[in-house]
Scaffold this motif. Structure first.
Motif, PDB file in Angstrom:
ATOM      1  N   SER A 261     110.120  48.101  -9.491  1.00  0.00           N
ATOM      2  CA  SER A 261     110.921  46.946  -9.230  1.00  0.00           C
ATOM      3  C   SER A 261     110.866  46.133 -10.280  1.00  0.00           C
ATOM      4  CB  SER A 261     109.956  46.225  -8.054  1.00  0.00           C
ATOM      5  OG  SER A 261     110.483  44.824  -7.968  1.00  0.00           O
ATOM      6  N   LEU A 262     112.250  45.621 -10.703  1.00  0.00           N
ATOM      7  CA  LEU A 262     112.500  44.677 -11.826  1.00  0.00           C
ATOM      8  C   LEU A 262     113.080  43.506 -11.617  1.00  0.00           C
ATOM      9  CD1 LEU A 262     114.752  47.076 -14.300  1.00  0.00           C
ATOM     10  CD2 LEU A 262     112.292  45.885 -14.888  1.00  0.00           C
ATOM     11  N   GLY A 263     112.039  42.713 -10.717  1.00  0.00           N
ATOM     12  CA  GLY A 263     112.221  41.296 -10.466  1.00  0.00           C
ATOM     13  C   GLY A 263     111.709  40.497 -11.809  1.00  0.00           C
ATOM     14  N   THR A 264     111.529  39.256 -11.528  1.00  0.00           N
ATOM     15  CA  THR A 264     110.986  38.386 -12.646  1.00  0.00           C
ATOM     16  C   THR A 264     109.910  38.939 -13.312  1.00  0.00           C
ATOM     17  OG1 THR A 264     111.676  36.585 -11.391  1.00  0.00           O
ATOM     18  CG2 THR A 264     110.113  35.980 -13.215  1.00  0.00           C
ATOM     19  N   ALA A 303     109.264  41.112 -16.665  1.00  0.00           N
ATOM     20  CA  ALA A 303     109.896  42.307 -16.684  1.00  0.00           C
ATOM     21  C   ALA A 303     111.474  41.915 -16.768  1.00  0.00           C
ATOM     22  CB  ALA A 303     109.616  43.139 -15.381  1.00  0.00           C
ATOM     23  N   GLY A 304     111.868  41.627 -15.600  1.00  0.00           N
ATOM     24  CA  GLY A 304     113.205  40.841 -15.573  1.00  0.00           C
ATOM     25  C   GLY A 304     113.118  39.556 -16.154  1.00  0.00           C
ATOM     26  N   GLY A 305     111.998  38.865 -16.035  1.00  0.00           N
ATOM     27  CA  GLY A 305     111.671  37.551 -16.746  1.00  0.00           C
ATOM     28  C   GLY A 305     111.832  37.427 -18.159  1.00  0.00           C
ATOM     29  N   ALA A 306     111.726  38.840 -18.902  1.00  0.00           N
ATOM     30  CA  ALA A 306     111.986  38.843 -20.098  1.00  0.00           C
ATOM     31  C   ALA A 306     113.402  38.730 -20.650  1.00  0.00           C
ATOM     32  CB  ALA A 306     111.320  40.114 -21.010  1.00  0.00           C
ATOM     33  N   LEU A 307     114.150  39.409 -19.967  1.00  0.00           N
ATOM     34  CA  LEU A 307     115.755  39.185 -20.105  1.00  0.00           C
ATOM     35  C   LEU A 307     116.188  38.057 -19.797  1.00  0.00           C
ATOM     36  CD1 LEU A 307     117.834  41.321 -21.187  1.00  0.00           C
ATOM     37  CD2 LEU A 307     118.700  41.541 -18.889  1.00  0.00           C
ATOM     38  N   GLN A 308     115.674  37.460 -18.879  1.00  0.00           N
ATOM     39  CA  GLN A 308     115.931  35.819 -18.368  1.00  0.00           C
ATOM     40  C   GLN A 308     115.580  35.033 -19.695  1.00  0.00           C
ATOM     41  OE1 GLN A 308     113.794  34.081 -15.234  1.00  0.00           O
ATOM     42  NE2 GLN A 308     115.541  33.002 -14.503  1.00  0.00           N
ATOM     43  N   ARG A 327     132.069  37.319 -13.951  1.00  0.00           N
ATOM     44  CA  ARG A 327     130.970  37.987 -14.138  1.00  0.00           C
ATOM     45  C   ARG A 327     129.531  37.060 -14.617  1.00  0.00           C
ATOM     46  NH1 ARG A 327     132.129  41.542 -19.186  1.00  0.00           N
ATOM     47  NH2 ARG A 327     131.002  42.926 -18.125  1.00  0.00           N
ATOM     48  N   ASP A 328     128.630  37.740 -14.448  1.00  0.00           N
ATOM     49  CA  ASP A 328     127.476  37.081 -14.745  1.00  0.00           C
ATOM     50  C   ASP A 328     126.861  37.343 -16.101  1.00  0.00           C
ATOM     51  OD1 ASP A 328     125.458  39.000 -14.765  1.00  0.00           O
ATOM     52  OD2 ASP A 328     124.530  38.364 -12.814  1.00  0.00           O
ATOM     53  N   ALA A 329     126.086  36.235 -16.734  1.00  0.00           N
ATOM     54  CA  ALA A 329     125.644  36.297 -18.364  1.00  0.00           C
ATOM     55  C   ALA A 329     125.183  37.789 -18.424  1.00  0.00           C
ATOM     56  CB  ALA A 329     124.734  35.335 -18.478  1.00  0.00           C
ATOM     57  N   TYR A 330     124.204  38.173 -17.450  1.00  0.00           N
ATOM     58  CA  TYR A 330     123.701  39.583 -17.783  1.00  0.00           C
ATOM     59  C   TYR A 330     124.334  40.656 -17.971  1.00  0.00           C
ATOM     60  CZ  TYR A 330     119.388  37.071 -15.963  1.00  0.00           C
ATOM     61  OH  TYR A 330     118.155  36.354 -16.023  1.00  0.00           O
ATOM     62  N   THR A 331     125.758  40.549 -17.354  1.00  0.00           N
ATOM     63  CA  THR A 331     126.585  41.886 -17.543  1.00  0.00           C
ATOM     64  C   THR A 331     127.027  41.878 -19.085  1.00  0.00           C
ATOM     65  OG1 THR A 331     128.425  40.538 -16.616  1.00  0.00           O
ATOM     66  CG2 THR A 331     127.259  41.959 -15.027  1.00  0.00           C
ATOM     67  N   SER A 413     114.387  48.554  -7.562  1.00  0.00           N
ATOM     68  CA  SER A 413     114.763  47.352  -6.742  1.00  0.00           C
ATOM     69  C   SER A 413     114.541  46.305  -7.646  1.00  0.00           C
ATOM     70  CB  SER A 413     113.734  47.435  -5.584  1.00  0.00           C
ATOM     71  OG  SER A 413     112.550  47.121  -6.075  1.00  0.00           O
ATOM     72  N   GLY A 414     114.957  45.162  -7.424  1.00  0.00           N
ATOM     73  CA  GLY A 414     114.858  43.888  -8.028  1.00  0.00           C
ATOM     74  C   GLY A 414     116.325  43.759  -8.775  1.00  0.00           C
ATOM     75  N   GLY A 415     116.439  42.453  -9.223  1.00  0.00           N
ATOM     76  CA  GLY A 415     117.626  42.014 -10.046  1.00  0.00           C
ATOM     77  C   GLY A 415     118.202  42.940 -11.220  1.00  0.00           C
ATOM     78  N   GLY A 416     116.983  43.402 -11.781  1.00  0.00           N
ATOM     79  CA  GLY A 416     117.348  44.128 -13.087  1.00  0.00           C
ATOM     80  C   GLY A 416     117.726  45.394 -12.835  1.00  0.00           C
ATOM     81  N   GLY A 417     117.609  45.934 -11.583  1.00  0.00           N
ATOM     82  CA  GLY A 417     117.800  47.353 -11.119  1.00  0.00           C
ATOM     83  C   GLY A 417     119.510  47.375 -10.728  1.00  0.00           C
ATOM     84  N   ARG A 418     120.412  46.143 -11.194  1.00  0.00           N
ATOM     85  CA  ARG A 418     121.661  46.132 -10.646  1.00  0.00           C
ATOM     86  C   ARG A 418     122.346  46.408 -12.054  1.00  0.00           C
ATOM     87  NH1 ARG A 418     121.389  40.023  -9.542  1.00  0.00           N
ATOM     88  NH2 ARG A 418     120.186  40.191  -7.785  1.00  0.00           N
ATOM     89  N   SER A 419     121.406  46.603 -13.116  1.00  0.00           N
ATOM     90  CA  SER A 419     122.198  47.172 -14.270  1.00  0.00           C
ATOM     91  C   SER A 419     122.192  48.823 -14.436  1.00  0.00           C
ATOM     92  CB  SER A 419     121.561  46.351 -15.552  1.00  0.00           C
ATOM     93  OG  SER A 419     121.474  47.215 -16.841  1.00  0.00           O
TER      94      SER A 419
HETATM   95  P1  ADP Z   1     112.649  37.440  -8.295  1.00  0.00           P
HETATM   96  O1  ADP Z   1     111.413  38.474  -8.656  1.00  0.00           O
HETATM   97  O2  ADP Z   1     112.574  36.095  -9.234  1.00  0.00           O
HETATM   98  O3  ADP Z   1     112.905  37.561  -7.019  1.00  0.00           O
HETATM   99  P2  ADP Z   1     115.025  39.068  -9.005  1.00  0.00           P
HETATM  100  O4  ADP Z   1     114.798  40.364  -8.218  1.00  0.00           O
HETATM  101  O5  ADP Z   1     116.474  38.255  -8.449  1.00  0.00           O
HETATM  102  O6  ADP Z   1     114.069  38.327  -9.247  1.00  0.00           O
HETATM  103  O7  ADP Z   1     115.173  39.583 -10.453  1.00  0.00           O
HETATM  104  C1  ADP Z   1     115.614  38.703 -11.478  1.00  0.00           C
HETATM  105  C2  ADP Z   1     116.058  39.513 -12.763  1.00  0.00           C
HETATM  106  O8  ADP Z   1     116.864  40.387 -12.658  1.00  0.00           O
HETATM  107  C3  ADP Z   1     116.399  38.402 -13.938  1.00  0.00           C
HETATM  108  O9  ADP Z   1     115.504  37.800 -14.379  1.00  0.00           O
HETATM  109  C4  ADP Z   1     117.348  39.543 -14.709  1.00  0.00           C
HETATM  110  O10 ADP Z   1     116.373  39.845 -15.773  1.00  0.00           O
HETATM  111  C5  ADP Z   1     117.541  40.568 -13.734  1.00  0.00           C
HETATM  112  N1  ADP Z   1     118.978  40.724 -13.381  1.00  0.00           N
HETATM  113  C6  ADP Z   1     119.741  40.212 -12.634  1.00  0.00           C
HETATM  114  N2  ADP Z   1     121.163  40.480 -12.493  1.00  0.00           N
HETATM  115  C7  ADP Z   1     121.143  41.357 -13.512  1.00  0.00           C
HETATM  116  C8  ADP Z   1     122.119  42.197 -14.180  1.00  0.00           C
HETATM  117  N3  ADP Z   1     123.433  41.896 -13.771  1.00  0.00           N
HETATM  118  N4  ADP Z   1     121.753  43.080 -15.100  1.00  0.00           N
HETATM  119  C9  ADP Z   1     120.474  43.117 -15.908  1.00  0.00           C
HETATM  120  N5  ADP Z   1     119.514  42.494 -15.236  1.00  0.00           N
HETATM  121  C10 ADP Z   1     119.853  41.432 -14.287  1.00  0.00           C
END
Ligand code: ADP
Length: 511
Positions: A261-264, A303-308, A327-331, A413-419
């Motif tokens: 899971s690549l969330g924050t 994790a994702g928090g580092a890219l944030q 598009r969002d900044a991450y893309t 799973s998690g936001g980072g998994g979108r990439s």
């Molecule tokens: P939380 O754990 O706070 O619920 P999320 O699962 O929503 O977090 O994940 C947020 C993280 O996902 C962001 O910090 C960022 O690193 C990553 N993220 C979100 N969208 C993208 C994207 N399109 N490409 C890469 N990373 C992304």
């Protein structure tokens, strides 16, 4: 409106409560969210008022009952933030705000527990985990040490979702997965560890009875039914702590299946048929919400928090661009990273922005770019951040491999998994196939599945997950990239070893 039976999953999270209504084919018919505040009365403290959870859950259930055919609701499953402590007196009055998983006030009590257990190895042998400040047992000892008049009155200590269970059913109960995070639970034998409780001079009657995740712990009280619009008497299943229920919600219910899971924060979560504890306490070993099974978990704090952090600090231009486009900044950032080859031409990033849990257990660990040269651009830095996080996850996978846990595929799973790029980097650095699945509803979904099994609508958790959760895509390892990453991985690990002492000294300088 569905005429199929409906199961409700309630997740008492840290920022809010999410409740979902799922029919027994796995379709999410409705969801409701209610938020509440987190108080930090002193530095490092984190508390919430259980009355806020109660209000949020009752409102969310009321909303769900209005959105679906409430007569079709057949069961409720509970999940929530782990480790938190609700102290109840003999009249079931909440004695003080609950101390949460992220509360850091208990360092002294952790030392006491380790010492009374006979050292860390002895503690891990008893409860499969080392003493961490977030766990429940040190919170109970903190109350005894610091607010003895309240400790004297305490008759029950409940985890957050189990306080809600008491509100809904009038029963004191927990599940074996959440109980595993108290540090008072015999994870191997799936029961309270009376021996450790006696060493700590804690009365076993303080803790509620522990059930397997699918067992029914009580039924909805008539007054709650009339308040929410749900049928009175429907069964409430034990459920699981949010990690275990989240694992069920991604189908991590068979050997070989892992989730990344690549969330924050980042979590690598593996299913286990037997109890495997890491003697060094680098990963957590808990009972699973799947009856008779376990799970092992590595946790990365950023994790994702580092890219944030990278986006917020160095990518104002990309954030500006994103505002005027769809598009969002991450893309934009990941597109730049895609232009650079594996290993970012010798640029490494240590992702320890907020210290690290797995594998280092080091609150002083810090992040670093190592190897910067004139040829490096922002594109290299973005790639290095993504790779550094993936190397951190590889560390968890390797500890699990060392422990003999089979790892065949990792569901992302998690936001980072979108990439797409990050998914490929995870596959290549981790030397594991990455899979995408058809659901991303989190722990509430897992709790609804556990309730469905408990109410007899599925034969087992495994059968329910097989029916409902499907892999939609698999990303194989690209061998050439994997070979390239192996050399960088050695350097990544060496960098932490070299810098560790410096991080500690700098923390002293900064004070
Ligand atoms: P939380 O754990 O706070 O619920 P999320 O699962 O929503 O977090 O994940 C947020 C993280 O996902 C962001 O910090 C960022 O690193 C990553 N993220 C979100 N969208 C993208 C994207 N399109 N490409 C890469 N990373 C992304």
């Amino acid at each position: 409106m569905s005429s199929l039976p409906i199961c409700i999953g309630v997740d008492v999270g840290t920022s809010g409560t999410k409740a979902i209504a799922m029919d027994i084919r796995g379709a999410v018919l409705a969801s409701a969210l209610r938020e509440y505040p987190l108080a930090s009365p002193k530095a490092g403290w984190a508390e919430q008022d259980p009355a806020d959870w109660r209000r949020a859950v009752l409102e969310a259930l009321t909303e769900l009952a209005a959105k679906v055919d409430s007569r079709a609701v057949v069961a409720i499953g509970l999940t929530g933030q782990m480790h938190g402590s609700v102290f109840l007196d003999a009249e079931n009055k909440v004695l003080r705000p609950a101390l949460l998983w992220c509360d850091q006030r208990t360092a002294e009590q952790c030392e006491t527990i380790t010492e009374k257990a006979g050292g860390e190895a002895a503690l891990v042998a008893m409860v499969a985990n080392p003493a961490l400040t977030g766990f429940t047992a040190p919170k109970i000892l903190w109350l005894r040490d610091n607010e003895p008049e309240l400790f004297e009155k305490t008759r029950k200590v409940l985890l957050p979702k189990d306080y809600i269970r008491w509100v809904l059913t009038g029963e004191y109960a927990t599940d074996v997965a959440d109980a595993s995070g108290t540090l008072l639970f015999d994870v191997r034998n799936r029961c309270w560890h009376k021996g450790l409780m006696s060493k700590l001079d804690l009365d076993p009657s303080l803790m509620p009875r522990a059930f397997e995740g699918t067992e029914i712990t009580g039924s909805l009280l008539p007054e709650i039914a009339s308040q929410t619009g749900l049928p009175a008497g429907i069964p409430v299943a034990a459920g699981g702590g949010d990690q275990a229920a989240g694992g069920v919600g991604c189908g991590i219910v068979r050997p070989g299946i892992v989730s990344s899971s690549l969330g924050t924060s980042g979590v690598v979560f593996a299913f286990s048929d037997g109890v495997h504890a890491d003697p060094k306490g680098r990963v957590h070993t808990f009972c699973h919400a799947v009856p008779g099974k376990w799970h092992v978990m590595g946790v990365m704090l950023s994790a994702g928090g580092a890219l944030q952090w990278y986006r917020n600090t160095l990518c104002h231009e990309e954030m500006h661009q994103a505002k005027s486009s769809a598009r969002d900044a991450y893309t934009y950032i990941t597109d730049q990273a895609q232009t650079v080859s594996c290993g970012a031409e010798g640029l490494l990033f240590l992702p320890y922005l907020t210290g690290e849990r797995t594998p280092h257990r080091d609150p002083f660990a810090k992040a670093a770019f190592v190897g910067l040269s004139l040829r490096h651009t922002k594109a290299h830095m973005a790639r290095a951040v993504m790779e550094g996080v993936a190397f951190g996850m590889r560390d968890s996978l390797d500890i699990m491999r060392e422990m003999g846990i089979p790892l065949e595929v990792s569901r992302v799973s998690g936001g980072g998994g979108r990439s797409e790029l990050w998914r490929q980097i995870l596959a290549d650095t981790g030397r594991i196939e990455i899979a995408q699945i058809n659901v991303d509803e989190g722990p509430a979904f897992g709790a609804a599945i556990l309730a469905g099994v408990g109410a007899g609508h599925f034969k087992s958790v495994e059968e329910a997950c097989d029916n409902i959760i499907k892999e939609t895509h698999r990303i194989p390892v690209i061998e050439e990239n994997a070979v390239c990453y192996e050399s960088y991985l050695q350097e990544f690990r060496a960098c932490y070893t070299v810098l560790k002492g410096g991080f500690q000294r700098m923390a002293e300088i900064v004070g």
